[in-house]
Design a protein around this motif. Structure first.
Motif, PDB file in Angstrom:
ATOM      1  N   ASN A  55       0.801  -1.224   0.000  1.00 19.91           N
ATOM      2  CA  ASN A  55       0.000   0.000   0.000  1.00 19.91           C
ATOM      3  C   ASN A  55       0.835   1.276   0.000  1.00 19.91           C
ATOM      4  OD1 ASN A  55      -2.543  -1.268   0.034  1.00 19.91           O
ATOM      5  ND2 ASN A  55      -2.225  -1.776   2.180  1.00 19.91           N
ATOM      6  N   SER A  56       2.128   1.172  -0.244  1.00 20.69           N
ATOM      7  CA  SER A  56       2.966   2.370  -0.247  1.00 20.69           C
ATOM      8  C   SER A  56       2.742   3.175  -1.523  1.00 20.69           C
ATOM      9  CB  SER A  56       4.440   1.991  -0.122  1.00 20.69           C
ATOM     10  OG  SER A  56       4.874   1.331  -1.285  1.00 20.69           O
ATOM     11  N   GLU A  57       3.152   4.417  -1.491  1.00 23.22           N
ATOM     12  CA  GLU A  57       2.990   5.320  -2.640  1.00 23.22           C
ATOM     13  C   GLU A  57       3.947   4.974  -3.777  1.00 23.22           C
ATOM     14  OE1 GLU A  57       0.791   7.820  -3.096  1.00 23.22           O
ATOM     15  OE2 GLU A  57      -0.187   7.307  -1.199  1.00 23.22           O
TER      16      GLU A  57
END
Length: 50
Positions: free
Chosen positions: A31-33
């Protein structure tokens, strides 16, 4: 000296903690950018809007 039951309890606790940390790491990594797909700029009335 540590008894067998204490060693067993410690092994179960540390193994469970390690698995939870691995699951948390993978959840945060997915879920990281950094892994977000690049967005295309939108064109509004001939102008590029980012």
């Amino acid at each position: 000296m540590i008894s067998d039951s204490q060693l067993y309890t410690l092994a179960i606790f540390l193994g469970s903690a390690a698995m939870l940390l691995i699951i948390l790491y993978h959840f945060l990594e997915v879920n990281s950018e950094d892994h977000a797909p690049p967005q295309k700029p939108k064109v509004v009335a001939g102008k590029v809007k980012i």
